[in-house]
Design a protein around this motif. Structure first.
Motif, PDB file in Angstrom:
ATOM      1  N   THR A 122      -1.221   2.558  -4.856  1.00 61.94           N
ATOM      2  CA  THR A 122      -1.665   2.591  -3.454  1.00 61.94           C
ATOM      3  C   THR A 122      -0.486   2.294  -2.526  1.00 61.94           C
ATOM      4  O   THR A 122      -0.283   2.974  -1.517  1.00 61.94           O
ATOM      5  CB  THR A 122      -2.793   1.560  -3.208  1.00 61.94           C
ATOM      6  OG1 THR A 122      -3.719   1.651  -4.278  1.00 61.94           O
ATOM      7  CG2 THR A 122      -3.490   1.804  -1.895  1.00 61.94           C
ATOM      8  N   ALA A 123       0.312   1.289  -2.891  1.00 57.93           N
ATOM      9  CA  ALA A 123       1.497   0.999  -2.061  1.00 57.93           C
ATOM     10  C   ALA A 123       2.544   2.086  -2.234  1.00 57.93           C
ATOM     11  O   ALA A 123       3.287   2.390  -1.290  1.00 57.93           O
ATOM     12  CB  ALA A 123       2.068  -0.364  -2.432  1.00 57.93           C
ATOM     13  N   ALA A 124       2.589   2.693  -3.437  1.00 60.13           N
ATOM     14  CA  ALA A 124       3.598   3.741  -3.684  1.00 60.13           C
ATOM     15  C   ALA A 124       3.421   4.898  -2.706  1.00 60.13           C
ATOM     16  O   ALA A 124       4.391   5.475  -2.226  1.00 60.13           O
ATOM     17  CB  ALA A 124       3.506   4.240  -5.123  1.00 60.13           C
ATOM     18  N   PHE A 125       2.163   5.244  -2.372  1.00 55.72           N
ATOM     19  CA  PHE A 125       1.996   6.292  -1.352  1.00 55.72           C
ATOM     20  C   PHE A 125       1.725   5.702   0.030  1.00 55.72           C
ATOM     21  O   PHE A 125       2.110   6.254   1.046  1.00 55.72           O
ATOM     22  CB  PHE A 125       0.927   7.325  -1.745  1.00 55.72           C
ATOM     23  CG  PHE A 125      -0.504   6.829  -1.811  1.00 55.72           C
ATOM     24  CD1 PHE A 125      -1.241   6.565  -0.665  1.00 55.72           C
ATOM     25  CD2 PHE A 125      -1.145   6.665  -3.030  1.00 55.72           C
ATOM     26  CE1 PHE A 125      -2.563   6.128  -0.726  1.00 55.72           C
ATOM     27  CE2 PHE A 125      -2.462   6.228  -3.106  1.00 55.72           C
ATOM     28  CZ  PHE A 125      -3.169   5.958  -1.958  1.00 55.72           C
ATOM     29  N   GLY A 126       1.067   4.518   0.064  1.00 50.62           N
ATOM     30  CA  GLY A 126       0.672   3.934   1.352  1.00 50.62           C
ATOM     31  C   GLY A 126       1.859   3.533   2.219  1.00 50.62           C
ATOM     32  O   GLY A 126       1.848   3.746   3.441  1.00 50.62           O
ATOM     33  N   LEU A 127       2.888   2.968   1.594  1.00 50.44           N
ATOM     34  CA  LEU A 127       4.037   2.501   2.389  1.00 50.44           C
ATOM     35  C   LEU A 127       4.813   3.675   2.998  1.00 50.44           C
ATOM     36  O   LEU A 127       5.045   3.693   4.215  1.00 50.44           O
ATOM     37  CB  LEU A 127       4.936   1.597   1.538  1.00 50.44           C
ATOM     38  CG  LEU A 127       4.282   0.263   1.116  1.00 50.44           C
ATOM     39  CD1 LEU A 127       5.110  -0.439   0.044  1.00 50.44           C
ATOM     40  CD2 LEU A 127       4.088  -0.643   2.329  1.00 50.44           C
ATOM     41  N   PRO A 128       5.202   4.683   2.204  1.00 49.83           N
ATOM     42  CA  PRO A 128       5.907   5.811   2.836  1.00 49.83           C
ATOM     43  C   PRO A 128       5.032   6.572   3.830  1.00 49.83           C
ATOM     44  O   PRO A 128       5.528   7.057   4.852  1.00 49.83           O
ATOM     45  CB  PRO A 128       6.305   6.713   1.665  1.00 49.83           C
ATOM     46  CG  PRO A 128       5.782   6.108   0.437  1.00 49.83           C
ATOM     47  CD  PRO A 128       5.193   4.784   0.739  1.00 49.83           C
ATOM     48  N   LEU A 129       3.730   6.636   3.542  1.00 51.41           N
ATOM     49  CA  LEU A 129       2.812   7.304   4.472  1.00 51.41           C
ATOM     50  C   LEU A 129       2.866   6.607   5.833  1.00 51.41           C
ATOM     51  O   LEU A 129       2.980   7.246   6.887  1.00 51.41           O
ATOM     52  CB  LEU A 129       1.414   7.245   3.847  1.00 51.41           C
ATOM     53  CG  LEU A 129       0.162   7.664   4.577  1.00 51.41           C
ATOM     54  CD1 LEU A 129      -0.876   8.071   3.534  1.00 51.41           C
ATOM     55  CD2 LEU A 129      -0.417   6.568   5.430  1.00 51.41           C
ATOM     56  N   LEU A 130       2.856   5.268   5.808  1.00 51.19           N
ATOM     57  CA  LEU A 130       2.901   4.522   7.069  1.00 51.19           C
ATOM     58  C   LEU A 130       4.279   4.610   7.712  1.00 51.19           C
ATOM     59  O   LEU A 130       4.405   4.685   8.938  1.00 51.19           O
ATOM     60  CB  LEU A 130       2.533   3.050   6.817  1.00 51.19           C
ATOM     61  CG  LEU A 130       1.058   2.798   6.509  1.00 51.19           C
ATOM     62  CD1 LEU A 130       0.854   1.396   5.954  1.00 51.19           C
ATOM     63  CD2 LEU A 130       0.203   2.997   7.768  1.00 51.19           C
TER      64      LEU A 130
END
Ligand code: AMP
Length: 582
Positions: A54-62
């Motif tokens: 979730t952080a692997a995609f959530g952080l770059p997404l944000l």
């Protein structure tokens, strides 16, 4: 090992990560984040649950969000409402220090009006289940023309759940110039088709062996008779007083049934399945997350992808048909570096399922015996002693009660007092388990040795039976052969597993595969035997079913306890519940 700041994330994200307590990136984060921050390529992440995806995609997404541009810039699609809320909560935590970033969750079973209002306020990040997202897109309430990132999380499960058409529709509607990141625990042909049709030159990353399971999970199996499965759960729970577990069942009805029984027997348990309304599911999840609930009984769909910290045990009341479902279930424990145990409660015909799972997880199951009665009581006693040792006495708050306690108990010496207190804590277990029998059965037979495992899938039974009483008996000249012929004549239950048959003068008691009992009902509605309408009752409790079988047959040629598959295999099982008549 890199740090989050070395991965190149913006300061607001770094400060949020510090507040949450994420110190170092997990392997998938270390690999995916730099690629997603700078690269223009689409990405396929082969990642298991619990790896930090979730952080692997959530952080770059944000990181890519333009804070002051109030249009939907990122859309995350996921299979269930629970996962949707979980991802939303994670993204909200990651974006806590970003100004003006708004995240909205949209999912079925909740008021669409409320979700439309939330979208109208200007969300940049939307997390949703495919059906509801498409509905909102079709109503013109969710606009995807400014989308820069589209994430498909648990893509394999979205496809398994029948969201293929919805995904196709969303993927073909969303802005072409977006980037698409797809995460899945498995790569099937369907996933490859999505990648080919809707993604541009995707890069593939994998953090663990395909379809395998976390190294932190110990996989155990115990073997019992089908009728002792519930007792097996109780032995596991009783022998592990500190358990924080999930029991997986195959159907919603079974899930509710097991939860009801556990509650009745005094366990701190509740059910999670799709027949509960959203509010009920949210309440159960909240109680489980904050650990005021000790044992969650759930269906695969409802508990899919759930991330609850420190789950100690996953118990498989029934093994799933699909070994990948086992991987997902067991992935609820052993998360974020902690260890966990996955216990399959198997019966002797589960050999083939166990072998397919072992093949997939690339690990053998450890065969364990369920604790016997005295072992359960010993475990409770040890736990009781540890609890006392770990409890600090609070002299002050008790001081006003000392006169009552001291003088009331003055005549008891320490040993007597201890025995009485121990009795209060442990007597119920001693009573319950003093005559408990050993429910362990021999482990599953080896490859090829288990005849019943070899039939085609649809002709294999569950090994558990529903018991029926039919209005045909010896006086109607029915015998076991003609009865089986009659049943096999009914197209929709042809080949159904038949257990014991007992023919009485004016009626017959028979067992049929519990999991096909509904189909059997429907077929029986039109049952005529030589022009006579046949009436059928399903016996609704075990006791009456067992009684029906224990009565000796009047004609020894017609009775008998042996059971038969539609095609003639032998079974020896007991019946189960039901409760309908037509
Ligand atoms: P996920 O696979 O995204 O569901 O994450 C599994 C669990 O790991 C969640 O409880 C996360 O909060 C936790 N987690 C993810 N990344 C990290 C990290 N870098 N450090 C510590 N915990 C993490």
């Amino acid at each position: 090992m890199a740090t989050f700041s070395e991965l190149g994330l913006r300061p607001e994200l770094l400060s949020a990560l510090q507040s949450i307590g994420f110190e170092t990136p997990t392997p998938i984060q270390e690999e995916a984040i730099p690629k997603l921050l700078t690269g223009e390529r689409d990405l396929i992440g082969l990642a298991q649950t619990g790896t930090g995806k979730t952080a692997a995609f959530g952080l770059p997404l944000l990181d890519n969000i333009e804070d002051d541009f109030y249009h939907v810039q990122a859309l995350v699609l996921c299979p269930t409402r629970e996962l949707c809320l979980q991802i939303t909560s994670d993204i909200e935590k990651f974006s806590a220090d970003m100004r003006n970033v708004k995240t909205v969750a949209v999912y079925g079973g909740a008021s669409i009006g409320v979700q439309i209002k939330a979208l109208q306020k200007g969300a940049q990040v939307v997390i949703g289940t495919p059906g509801r997202v498409l509905d909102l897109v079709n109503r013109g309430k969710l606009k995807l023309e400014n989308l820069s990132t589209l994430v498909l999380d648990e893509a394999d499960e979205m496809l398994n759940m029948g969201f293929k058409d919805d995904l196709d529709a969303i993927l073909s509607t969303a802005r072409e110039e977006r980037r698409t990141w797809l995460f899945s625990a498995t790569i099937s042909q369907e996933i490859a088709r999505i990648a080919k049709n809707y993604m541009h030159d995707p890069e593939e990353i994998a953090t663990a062996a395909k379809n395998s399971s976390s190294a932190n999970i110990t996989h155990q199996v115990c073997t019992v008779h089908a009728r002792d499965k519930y007792l097996a759960i109780r032995r596991i729970l009783d022998a592990h007083p500190d358990i924080f577990g999930i029991v997986f069942c195959r159907t919603k009805a079974e899930t509710q049934d097991i939860a009801d029984k556990l509650i009745r027997d005094g366990y701190n348990s509740d059910a999670l399945h799709g027949d509960l309304n959203q509010n009920q599911r949210d309440v159960v999840m909240r109680r489980y997350r904050d650990k005021s609930l000790q044992v969650l009984v759930a269906t695969d769909v409802a508990a899919r992808g759930l991330d609850v910290k420190e789950v100690t045990h996953v118990i498989h009341y029934q093994l799933p048909d699909d070994p990948e479902v086992y991987v997902h279930r067991s992935g609820r424990t052993g998360r974020a570096g902690s260890s966990g145990v996955s216990i399959a409660i198997a019966h002797h015909r589960d050999g083939r399922k166990l072998r397919s799972i072992e093949h997939l997880i690339k690990k053998p199951f450890e065969h364990v015996d369920l604790p016997k009665g005295d072992q359960v009581v010993e475990a409770r006693a040890k736990h009781w002693v540890t609890e006392i040792l770990n409890t600090e006495s609070n002299e002050e708050s008790l001081s006003h009660l000392w006169p009552i306690i001291d003088s009331g108990l003055a005549e008891l010496d320490k040993t007597e007092l201890l025995h009485r207190v121990a009795g209060m804590a442990l007597q119920s277990y001693i009573d319950e388990y003093k005559s408990a029998h050993d429910i362990n059965q021999p482990a599953q037979k080896g490859r090829g040795g288990d005849r019943d495992d070899r039939g085609p899938r649809e002709s294999r039974g569950s090994g558990e039976f529903a018991v029926f009483k039919i209005s045909l008996g010896a006086k109607d000249r029915i015998n076991k052969g003609s009865l089986m012929k009659e049943i096999n004549r009914m197209r929709s239950i042809k080949g159904i597993e038949i257990g014991k048959i007992r023919i009485h003068e004016d009626h017959t008691i028979l067992e049929l595969d519990k999991y096909r009992s509904k189909e059997a009902f429907n077929s029986f509605k039109r049952w005529n035997y030589f022009g006579k309408k046949v009436f059928v009752d399903q016996l609704d409790d075990r006791e009456s079913a067992d009684k029906s079988f224990s009565r000796p047959p009047r004609d020894k040629n017609r009775g008998g306890g042996g059971g038969y598959q539609g095609g003639g295999k032998k079974k020896h099982r007991k019946g189960n519940s039901g409760g309908k008549r037509y």
